[in-house]
Design a protein around this motif. Structure first.
Motif, mmCIF file in Angstrom:
data_model
loop_
_atom_site.group_PDB
_atom_site.id
_atom_site.type_symbol
_atom_site.label_atom_id
_atom_site.label_comp_id
_atom_site.label_asym_id
_atom_site.label_seq_id
_atom_site.Cartn_x
_atom_site.Cartn_y
_atom_site.Cartn_z
ATOM 1 N N VAL A 21 16.513 28.849 39.679
ATOM 2 C CA VAL A 21 17.408 29.535 38.836
ATOM 3 C C VAL A 21 16.777 30.548 38.197
ATOM 4 O O VAL A 21 16.872 31.592 38.053
ATOM 5 N N GLY A 22 15.084 30.139 37.988
ATOM 6 C CA GLY A 22 14.375 31.151 37.253
ATOM 7 C C GLY A 22 13.214 31.237 37.715
ATOM 8 O O GLY A 22 12.695 30.599 38.766
ATOM 9 N N THR A 23 12.336 32.286 37.633
ATOM 10 C CA THR A 23 11.081 32.705 38.245
ATOM 11 C C THR A 23 9.986 31.863 37.992
ATOM 12 O O THR A 23 9.368 31.477 38.862
ATOM 13 N N ALA A 24 9.882 31.272 36.590
ATOM 14 C CA ALA A 24 8.748 30.486 36.336
ATOM 15 C C ALA A 24 8.856 28.964 37.062
ATOM 16 O O ALA A 24 7.909 28.483 37.817
ATOM 17 N N GLU A 25 10.202 28.647 37.473
ATOM 18 C CA GLU A 25 10.232 27.146 38.278
ATOM 19 C C GLU A 25 9.915 27.702 39.652
ATOM 20 O O GLU A 25 9.407 26.597 40.406
ATOM 21 N N LEU A 53 13.353 42.292 42.469
ATOM 22 C CA LEU A 53 11.781 42.557 43.191
ATOM 23 C C LEU A 53 10.804 42.155 42.629
ATOM 24 O O LEU A 53 9.713 41.640 42.849
ATOM 25 N N GLN A 54 10.819 42.343 41.060
ATOM 26 C CA GLN A 54 9.799 41.582 40.207
ATOM 27 C C GLN A 54 9.801 39.980 40.476
ATOM 28 O O GLN A 54 8.834 39.457 40.429
ATOM 29 N N HIS A 55 11.024 39.346 40.550
ATOM 30 C CA HIS A 55 11.017 37.847 40.747
ATOM 31 C C HIS A 55 10.195 37.895 42.102
ATOM 32 O O HIS A 55 9.279 36.527 42.146
ATOM 33 N N VAL A 56 10.348 38.217 43.298
ATOM 34 C CA VAL A 56 9.704 38.082 44.427
ATOM 35 C C VAL A 56 8.390 38.401 44.394
ATOM 36 O O VAL A 56 7.493 37.608 44.868
ATOM 37 N N ALA A 57 7.895 39.462 43.503
ATOM 38 C CA ALA A 57 6.639 39.855 43.490
ATOM 39 C C ALA A 57 5.807 38.799 42.623
ATOM 40 O O ALA A 57 4.566 38.583 42.960
ATOM 41 N N GLU A 98 2.421 46.402 48.761
ATOM 42 C CA GLU A 98 1.723 46.145 47.793
ATOM 43 C C GLU A 98 1.428 44.587 47.583
ATOM 44 O O GLU A 98 0.460 44.244 46.686
ATOM 45 N N HIS A 99 2.024 43.814 48.800
ATOM 46 C CA HIS A 99 1.575 42.478 48.712
ATOM 47 C C HIS A 99 1.140 42.051 50.129
ATOM 48 O O HIS A 99 1.997 41.751 50.932
ATOM 49 N N PRO A 100 0.017 42.138 50.525
ATOM 50 C CA PRO A 100 -0.592 41.616 51.735
ATOM 51 C C PRO A 100 -0.186 40.377 52.094
ATOM 52 O O PRO A 100 -0.351 40.234 53.379
ATOM 53 N N ASN A 101 0.420 39.240 51.469
ATOM 54 C CA ASN A 101 0.701 38.048 51.921
ATOM 55 C C ASN A 101 2.041 38.029 52.294
ATOM 56 O O ASN A 101 2.650 36.950 52.678
ATOM 57 N N LEU A 102 2.911 39.091 52.449
ATOM 58 C CA LEU A 102 4.360 39.194 52.613
ATOM 59 C C LEU A 102 4.267 39.649 54.111
ATOM 60 O O LEU A 102 3.765 40.780 54.517
ATOM 61 N N HIS A 103 4.400 38.653 54.946
ATOM 62 C CA HIS A 103 4.323 38.935 56.349
ATOM 63 C C HIS A 103 5.628 38.857 57.113
ATOM 64 O O HIS A 103 5.482 39.138 58.492
ATOM 65 N N ALA A 104 6.625 38.574 56.657
ATOM 66 C CA ALA A 104 7.970 38.381 57.489
ATOM 67 C C ALA A 104 9.108 38.465 56.626
ATOM 68 O O ALA A 104 8.942 38.354 55.427
ATOM 69 N N VAL A 105 10.337 38.708 57.377
ATOM 70 C CA VAL A 105 11.582 38.823 56.678
ATOM 71 C C VAL A 105 12.601 38.066 57.540
ATOM 72 O O VAL A 105 12.660 38.200 58.666
ATOM 73 N N LYS A 106 13.541 37.170 56.642
ATOM 74 C CA LYS A 106 14.466 36.550 57.350
ATOM 75 C C LYS A 106 15.501 37.291 56.850
ATOM 76 O O LYS A 106 16.183 37.522 55.818
ATOM 77 N N GLU A 107 16.216 38.147 58.165
ATOM 78 C CA GLU A 107 17.417 39.051 57.917
ATOM 79 C C GLU A 107 18.629 38.380 58.061
ATOM 80 O O GLU A 107 19.030 38.055 59.230
#
Length: 306
Positions: free
Chosen positions: A81-85, A117-121, A155-164
């Motif tokens: 539900v939230g970013t912290a969790e 986008l901030q949540h994902v980052a 901006e984030h080198p550990n983002l390697h894939a997308v589930k589309e």
């Protein structure tokens, strides 16, 4: 983490009293890999993640990692539900030994692009693990556009894939145009796998693979080789079952296929309930009709059930 091949979005099995069935989960994960899958993705939409408590999620990841060891990777679905969790779950997944993360948008609040986008980052910055972004605007009401995903990857080198999972195969070609092979693209909608591979996808986060892994792996491999009569025949047979993944009650339907193939149970966790009445009758008619015409080639014969 190699983001390719068939990685089932593994279902979460429950006992008769509604608890997570860890013994079956371990056997099921091993059986999927025995039948050609390259790993498993736990705690996704099909895994009924929103109905699981935090400690249950951690325990499920531990069971899957222990069951597969070094044989195949376990990818942890990071949804909350939230970013912290979500960040805490990502850290637990790394501690347990998962090989990668699948990052979902928040379950309830579907914010604007800046917020999502901030949540994902924030999650990406919290881990050293290889990550895959899960884009499913139909289910989560958040649509990560190709240009936004490309910026995240820059901006984030550990983002390697997308589930589309938008259902639009043009998203795959758009991502490839923006980033070439920098991002591995995996199809997240079962009935789009052949078209998705033709557009450049290198993997499949598969639902029906929970019940039919050999057929799923064969379909994926044939699709990667290009058009052929064998691909057309297998795809034609499989398509009615693959379309169950696009239904609002896809969890109940896929678990019902598992029950019919002896590879699981139709038990789900409330608020979901097993199908009943005319709805269940229609689903069983489709499933049983398809299974009666199941391909008999030796290469597609499944091994011992979990």
């Amino acid at each position: 983490m190699h983001w390719e091949g068939v990685l089932p979005a593994i279902t979460t099995p429950f006992t008769a009293d509604g608890q997570v069935d860890h013994e079956f989960l371990a056997r099921h994960a091993r059986w999927l890999v025995d039948n050609g899958c390259t790993g498993v993705v736990a705690l996704g939409s099909l895994g009924e993640s929103p109905t699981l408590r935090f400690e249950e999620k951690v325990a499920i990841l531990q069971t899957a990692v222990t069951a597969l060891g070094t044989r195949a990777p376990v990818v942890a679905g990071i949804g909350a539900v939230g970013t912290a969790e979500a960040v805490e779950l990502a850290r637990q997944a790394e501690r347990i030994g998962c090989s990668g993360l699948m990052i979902l948008p928040p379950y309830v609040y579907a914010g604007d692009p800046r917020e999502m986008l901030q949540h994902v980052a924030t999650i990406l910055r919290s881990t050293r693990l290889s990550c895959m972004l899960y884009n499913n605007p139909i289910a989560y009401r958040t649509d990560f556009l190709p240009e936004q995903i490309a910026r995240l990857a820059d901006e984030h080198p550990n983002l390697h894939a997308v589930k589309e999972s938008s259902g639009d195969v043009r998203r795959i070609t758009a991502l490839r145009a923006l980033h070439g092979n920098r991002l591995a693209i995996l199809v997240g909608v079962d009935d789009l796998i052949v078209e998705g591979v033709r557009a450049g996808a290198v993997g499949w986060i598969a639902g029906l693979a929970n019940a039919l892994p050999r057929e799923s792996v064969a379909l994926f491999n044939l699709a990667r080789r290009g058009p052929s009569p064998k691909l057309e025949k297998l795809h034609h047979w499989f398509l009615p079952l693959l379309r169950l993944d696009t239904h609002n009650k896809f969890v109940q339907l896929i678990k019902l296929v598992q029950q019919e193939t002896g590879t699981g149970s139709e038990r789900v966790r409330p608020p979901r309930l097993p199908l009943t009445g005319a709805e269940r009758k229609a689903a069983l008619a489709l499933i049983r009709s398809s299974l009666a015409r199941r391909p008999k080639e030796p290469a597609l014969a499944t091994r011992a059930r979990p």
